[in-house]
Design a protein around this motif. Sequence first.
Motif, short mmCIF file in Angstrom:
data_model
loop_
_atom_site.label_atom_id
_atom_site.label_comp_id
_atom_site.label_asym_id
_atom_site.label_seq_id
_atom_site.Cartn_x
_atom_site.Cartn_y
_atom_site.Cartn_z
N ASP A 94 0.83 -1.21 0.00
CA ASP A 94 0.00 0.00 0.00
C ASP A 94 0.87 1.26 0.00
OD1 ASP A 94 -2.25 -1.58 0.00
OD2 ASP A 94 -2.74 -1.24 2.11
N LEU A 95 1.92 1.25 0.79
CA LEU A 95 2.84 2.38 0.85
C LEU A 95 3.47 2.64 -0.52
CD1 LEU A 95 3.63 4.14 3.24
CD2 LEU A 95 5.62 2.69 3.56
N GLN A 96 3.85 1.56 -1.20
CA GLN A 96 4.42 1.72 -2.55
C GLN A 96 3.38 2.29 -3.50
OE1 GLN A 96 7.78 1.14 -3.23
NE2 GLN A 96 7.16 2.37 -4.98
N GLY A 97 2.11 1.88 -3.34
CA GLY A 97 1.04 2.43 -4.17
C GLY A 97 0.90 3.93 -3.98
N ILE A 98 1.01 4.41 -2.75
CA ILE A 98 0.95 5.85 -2.50
C ILE A 98 2.17 6.54 -3.10
CG2 ILE A 98 0.96 7.66 -0.74
CD1 ILE A 98 -0.54 5.67 1.10
N ASN A 99 3.35 5.98 -2.87
CA ASN A 99 4.58 6.59 -3.39
C ASN A 99 4.61 6.68 -4.91
OD1 ASN A 99 5.75 7.08 -0.87
ND2 ASN A 99 6.56 5.01 -0.74
N ASP A 100 3.97 5.74 -5.58
CA ASP A 100 3.93 5.73 -7.05
C ASP A 100 2.85 6.62 -7.63
OD1 ASP A 100 6.01 3.89 -7.03
OD2 ASP A 100 4.71 2.15 -7.39
N ALA A 101 1.95 7.12 -6.78
CA ALA A 101 0.79 7.87 -7.26
C ALA A 101 1.13 9.31 -7.58
CB ALA A 101 -0.33 7.81 -6.22
N LYS A 102 0.48 9.82 -8.61
CA LYS A 102 0.58 11.25 -8.94
C LYS A 102 -0.30 12.04 -7.98
CE LYS A 102 0.49 14.45 -12.78
NZ LYS A 102 1.92 14.73 -12.76
N PHE A 103 -1.41 11.45 -7.57
CA PHE A 103 -2.27 12.05 -6.57
C PHE A 103 -3.14 10.99 -5.93
CE2 PHE A 103 -4.11 12.98 -10.73
CZ PHE A 103 -5.37 12.42 -10.64
N ILE A 104 -3.82 11.41 -4.86
CA ILE A 104 -4.68 10.53 -4.06
C ILE A 104 -6.13 10.96 -4.27
CG2 ILE A 104 -5.25 9.76 -1.70
CD1 ILE A 104 -2.38 9.03 -2.59
N VAL A 105 -7.01 9.99 -4.41
CA VAL A 105 -8.45 10.24 -4.30
C VAL A 105 -8.88 9.56 -3.00
CG1 VAL A 105 -10.74 9.75 -5.23
CG2 VAL A 105 -8.90 10.49 -6.76
N ALA A 106 -9.38 10.37 -2.06
CA ALA A 106 -9.78 9.85 -0.74
C ALA A 106 -11.30 9.84 -0.66
CB ALA A 106 -9.19 10.72 0.36
N TYR A 124 0.15 13.78 2.13
CA TYR A 124 0.38 15.21 2.33
C TYR A 124 1.85 15.47 2.68
CZ TYR A 124 -0.09 19.99 3.95
OH TYR A 124 0.07 21.34 4.11
N SER A 125 2.41 14.64 3.54
CA SER A 125 3.81 14.82 3.93
C SER A 125 4.77 14.62 2.76
CB SER A 125 4.18 13.89 5.08
OG SER A 125 4.35 12.56 4.62
N LYS A 126 4.31 13.90 1.74
CA LYS A 126 5.13 13.66 0.54
C LYS A 126 4.79 14.63 -0.59
CE LYS A 126 7.31 9.74 1.33
NZ LYS A 126 8.75 9.67 1.20
N ASN A 127 3.95 15.65 -0.29
CA ASN A 127 3.50 16.62 -1.30
C ASN A 127 2.76 15.98 -2.46
OD1 ASN A 127 4.49 18.97 0.02
ND2 ASN A 127 6.55 18.38 -0.61
N LEU A 145 -8.00 17.25 7.79
CA LEU A 145 -8.37 16.64 6.51
C LEU A 145 -8.76 17.71 5.50
CD1 LEU A 145 -10.41 13.55 7.73
CD2 LEU A 145 -8.00 13.65 7.06
N LEU A 146 -9.50 18.71 5.95
CA LEU A 146 -9.90 19.79 5.06
C LEU A 146 -8.69 20.53 4.51
CD1 LEU A 146 -12.90 21.24 7.11
CD2 LEU A 146 -13.05 19.98 4.95
N GLN A 147 -7.74 20.84 5.37
CA GLN A 147 -6.58 21.64 4.95
C GLN A 147 -5.58 20.83 4.13
OE1 GLN A 147 -6.78 24.89 5.26
NE2 GLN A 147 -8.70 24.49 6.32
N SER A 148 -5.54 19.53 4.33
CA SER A 148 -4.58 18.72 3.57
C SER A 148 -5.09 18.35 2.19
CB SER A 148 -4.21 17.46 4.35
OG SER A 148 -5.35 16.62 4.51
N SER A 149 -6.38 18.57 1.94
CA SER A 149 -6.96 18.23 0.65
C SER A 149 -6.89 19.41 -0.30
CB SER A 149 -8.43 17.83 0.81
OG SER A 149 -8.55 16.71 1.64
N ARG A 150 -6.57 19.12 -1.53
CA ARG A 150 -6.60 20.15 -2.57
C ARG A 150 -8.03 20.65 -2.74
NH1 ARG A 150 -3.93 22.10 -6.87
NH2 ARG A 150 -5.17 22.59 -8.71
N VAL A 151 -8.98 19.72 -2.72
CA VAL A 151 -10.40 20.04 -2.86
C VAL A 151 -11.20 18.86 -2.32
CG1 VAL A 151 -10.63 19.08 -5.19
CG2 VAL A 151 -12.14 20.92 -4.49
N ILE A 152 -12.40 19.13 -1.85
CA ILE A 152 -13.33 18.07 -1.47
C ILE A 152 -14.62 18.32 -2.24
CG2 ILE A 152 -14.66 17.02 0.40
CD1 ILE A 152 -12.36 17.80 2.28
#
Length: 174
Positions: A94-106, A124-127, A145-152
């Motif tokens: 799972d960690l590798q999946g996050i590291n390989d991602a261009k962005f996250i959809v939560a 967020y810590s990995k920008n 969560l609100l502040q770490s998200s680009r948009v919700i």
Amino acid sequence: EQLDFNDYIKALTNADFDRAREQRIAISAPPEQLKGIKIYLAGHFLSTPMRNWVDLVTHALESHGFTVFSPYREVGILQLNAESSDPINYFNADLQGINDAKFIVALLGSINRGGISWEMGYAYSKNIPIFGLSTDQRQPLSNMLLQSSRVIVATIPQLLTEIYTYLSQETSSD
């Protein structure tokens, strides 16, 4: 934690997809370029209704050309009687999946599950930009969560619009 499909169907019936589609910003990219954009899908998948929701969002993203890393689909669901090495193997995958991602959809409909919050904090810590999808606007979200998200956003069409906007802004700044 329970997804009420009657409410979801009612919301879909009332949704103005044509209007949402008109508001979407078009991007021009060959399919192989979009296929190279990896999205990590953070969500709760311990119940069948939530897995159905994760699958629906995954399908929407993949049908638009993106590559989606869905932990339950790519890694699996950790079983109670798992081998002693399974938890760390699942975690690392799972960690590798996050590291390989261009962005996250939560998927924020089940945010009280610790995994989504942790995945968002790590990203967020990995920008790594985070796009939140919360279909229940009555559920308050923490300021972190609100502040770490680009948009919700509240719908899949809005999510796609925000992703396209992000990609077009990123492309124009290159």
